[in-house]
Design an enzyme around this catalytic site. Sequence first.
Site, PDB file in Angstrom:
ATOM      1  N   ASP A 208      56.886  74.825  83.074  1.00 45.66           N
ATOM      2  CA  ASP A 208      56.815  73.440  83.533  1.00 45.66           C
ATOM      3  C   ASP A 208      55.340  73.051  83.502  1.00 45.66           C
ATOM      4  OD1 ASP A 208      56.885  70.990  84.753  1.00 45.66           O
ATOM      5  OD2 ASP A 208      58.061  71.620  86.480  1.00 45.66           O
ATOM      6  N   ALA A 210      53.225  70.059  83.850  1.00 45.90           N
ATOM      7  CA  ALA A 210      53.146  68.654  84.271  1.00 45.90           C
ATOM      8  C   ALA A 210      51.724  68.172  84.514  1.00 45.90           C
ATOM      9  CB  ALA A 210      53.975  68.446  85.537  1.00 45.90           C
TER      10      ALA A 210
END
Length: 392
Positions: A208, A210
């Site tokens: 992930d 981000a």
Amino acid sequence: MLKDLTPQPADKIMALMALYKADPREDKVDLGVGVYKDPTGATPVMRAVKAAEMRLVETQATKSYQGLLGDLGFVDAMRALVLGDAVPAERTVGAQCPGGTGAIRQLLELVRMARPGARVWYSEPTWPNHPAMVKHLGMNAATYRYFDDATGGVDFDGMMEDLKGIGPDDVVIVHGCCHNPTGANLDAAQWQALTDLFVASGAVPFIDFAYQGFGDGLDADAAGVRGLAARVPQMLMAASCSKNFGLYRDRVGLALVLAEDAATAELTKGAISKLNRVNFSFPPDHGAKVVEIILNDPDLRADWQAELEEMRLRMLDLRKSLAEALRKATNADTFDFVAEHRGMFSRLGLPPEQVRKLREETGIYLVGDSRFNVAGLPADRLDELAAAIAKG
């Protein structure tokens, strides 16, 4: 039919936003909502984004559909941004998705399609949408230790102990940098050890990503991820442009898959296209095209990187200043870890009752687990905030 619906628990962040909005105090401080804020408290449109949008409006000749995988120019530019030259392009498949959240959801659906019984691991703690989506999809879930409350750092021994039995039926979600909600990051040696584990076990890493550019810089933040990608046969990654391009409401995300070979990559491309078709057909184009324009124009890219660096350094300065204020207020080094963390968030380790008191008595809004948004800190009130935190 609709009367058979059951009440759903309110999203904690959304509920906190509502409480803050209803609070009439003029000196209230919002440290809960996860958006970047400048010194005035505004979430600005970045300079390069404004310029790229103007160019897009002037030159765009159609609003017809893109393909099911979205804007492939955006996909290529983002793949280069996150992976550099770590892996051959023919082993990768990318799909534009509605935000990083949409990318995570599509990749989880891909896992479920390929291996219905797969077990999905995520850190404890993690971003609340990880467990929520895994649960909603009916997938097998497991957690691994990550944060050491005593030291404010990564509990790497606990993490590796929990993951020691993973195998080919396991998918492990790892924050690429700037861990949410703790801000505690893996160092280079830990990334190396984790990569060794993935290679030996055959488990699939799911990154992930981000906050690239919010920690130690665009390339530094990607170093661990690129080293991992260079060694594993397969990997999943969800990248978001919400934070580093400030495109929160435009929902710009990338689902990226690293396959063992070109043939498997082609097979994966068909699967993701199918998933996009049944979920939303075509992803929104405007924000993705803006990112593509910026990354492919040397002047706009340089300006974007310069402004991103200003944002990163401002958050680092706020971290250091808050840590100093807390050291002074508590006469202890208990919160020194705040200066060592990276990204938009840290978690102070305060009990829920103290978080509630801070909100009710002083108008300081933190998430219930004491996560706070570094960018929301008012630079001229850090001593005041530190004193309230130290009061307990």
